[in-house]
Design a protein around this motif. Sequence first.
Motif, PDB file in Angstrom:
ATOM      1  N   UNK A  16       0.829  -1.205   0.000  1.00  0.00           N
ATOM      2  CA  UNK A  16       0.000   0.000   0.000  1.00  0.00           C
ATOM      3  C   UNK A  16       0.862   1.252   0.000  1.00  0.00           C
ATOM      4  N   UNK A  17       0.308   2.305  -0.564  1.00  0.00           N
ATOM      5  CA  UNK A  17       0.900   3.629  -0.505  1.00  0.00           C
ATOM      6  C   UNK A  17      -0.231   4.641  -0.392  1.00  0.00           C
ATOM      7  N   UNK A  18       0.093   5.783   0.178  1.00  0.00           N
ATOM      8  CA  UNK A  18      -0.891   6.863   0.269  1.00  0.00           C
ATOM      9  C   UNK A  18      -0.285   8.114  -0.343  1.00  0.00           C
ATOM     10  N   UNK A  19      -0.959   8.652  -1.348  1.00  0.00           N
ATOM     11  CA  UNK A  19      -0.547   9.895  -1.968  1.00  0.00           C
ATOM     12  C   UNK A  19      -1.379  11.034  -1.404  1.00  0.00           C
ATOM     13  N   UNK A  20      -0.773  12.206  -1.334  1.00  0.00           N
ATOM     14  CA  UNK A  20      -1.479  13.366  -0.825  1.00  0.00           C
ATOM     15  C   UNK A  20      -1.284  14.543  -1.771  1.00  0.00           C
ATOM     16  N   UNK A  21      -2.336  15.309  -1.984  1.00  0.00           N
ATOM     17  CA  UNK A  21      -2.288  16.490  -2.848  1.00  0.00           C
ATOM     18  C   UNK A  21      -2.762  17.684  -2.027  1.00  0.00           C
ATOM     19  N   UNK A  22      -1.848  18.581  -1.730  1.00  0.00           N
ATOM     20  CA  UNK A  22      -2.195  19.794  -0.985  1.00  0.00           C
ATOM     21  C   UNK A  22      -2.652  20.861  -1.964  1.00  0.00           C
ATOM     22  N   UNK A  23      -3.834  21.401  -1.729  1.00  0.00           N
ATOM     23  CA  UNK A  23      -4.425  22.383  -2.642  1.00  0.00           C
ATOM     24  C   UNK A  23      -4.546  23.734  -1.971  1.00  0.00           C
ATOM     25  N   UNK A  24      -4.264  24.783  -2.722  1.00  0.00           N
ATOM     26  CA  UNK A  24      -4.391  26.137  -2.198  1.00  0.00           C
ATOM     27  C   UNK A  24      -4.686  27.095  -3.336  1.00  0.00           C
ATOM     28  N   UNK A  25      -4.981  28.359  -2.966  1.00  0.00           N
ATOM     29  CA  UNK A  25      -5.122  29.380  -3.989  1.00  0.00           C
ATOM     30  C   UNK A  25      -6.492  29.518  -4.589  1.00  0.00           C
ATOM     31  N   UNK A  26      -7.534  29.312  -3.785  1.00  0.00           N
ATOM     32  CA  UNK A  26      -8.859  29.643  -4.272  1.00  0.00           C
ATOM     33  C   UNK A  26      -9.682  28.485  -4.778  1.00  0.00           C
ATOM     34  N   UNK A  27      -9.221  27.269  -4.522  1.00  0.00           N
ATOM     35  CA  UNK A  27     -10.039  26.142  -4.947  1.00  0.00           C
ATOM     36  C   UNK A  27     -11.292  26.084  -4.083  1.00  0.00           C
ATOM     37  N   UNK A  28     -12.426  25.746  -4.719  1.00  0.00           N
ATOM     38  CA  UNK A  28     -13.685  25.738  -3.986  1.00  0.00           C
ATOM     39  C   UNK A  28     -14.586  24.653  -4.549  1.00  0.00           C
ATOM     40  N   UNK A  29     -15.848  24.664  -4.154  1.00  0.00           N
ATOM     41  CA  UNK A  29     -16.753  23.566  -4.495  1.00  0.00           C
ATOM     42  C   UNK A  29     -17.129  23.510  -5.973  1.00  0.00           C
TER      43      UNK A  29
END
Length: 118
Positions: A16-29
């Motif tokens: 198993x592995x877990x990837x992570x994506x950090x999001x910033x800068x105005x992302x919304x629904x």
Amino acid sequence: VQLQASGGGLVQAGGSLRLSCAASGGIDTRYMVGWLRQAPGKQREFVAGITWSGQATRYVDSVKGRFTVSRDKFKNTVDLQMNSLKPEDTALYYCAAKLLSASEWRYWGQGTLVTVSS
């Protein structure tokens, strides 16, 4: 929108592995954040995605039942938990974001390499 992917590595088949994506800068629904991958000599393909609201997910058939995409609302990350990994999952994995109404992925993070040994 800025995206930062992390978590790749080398794992044996079945692991198993877990990837992570950090999001910033105005992302919304209005957005979906997804994971796409490109294996050597192959076209890039969609793997999994989740709406920023967290209400809907999508998967490519080849990973259903093995991969889980989720959103951490406190960390502002989209994570991809990958279980029962197979050598054919070996690829450069990218996180990307697009408007729900769009067909093309507009924002991209850098790739993170996943290598599954047999």
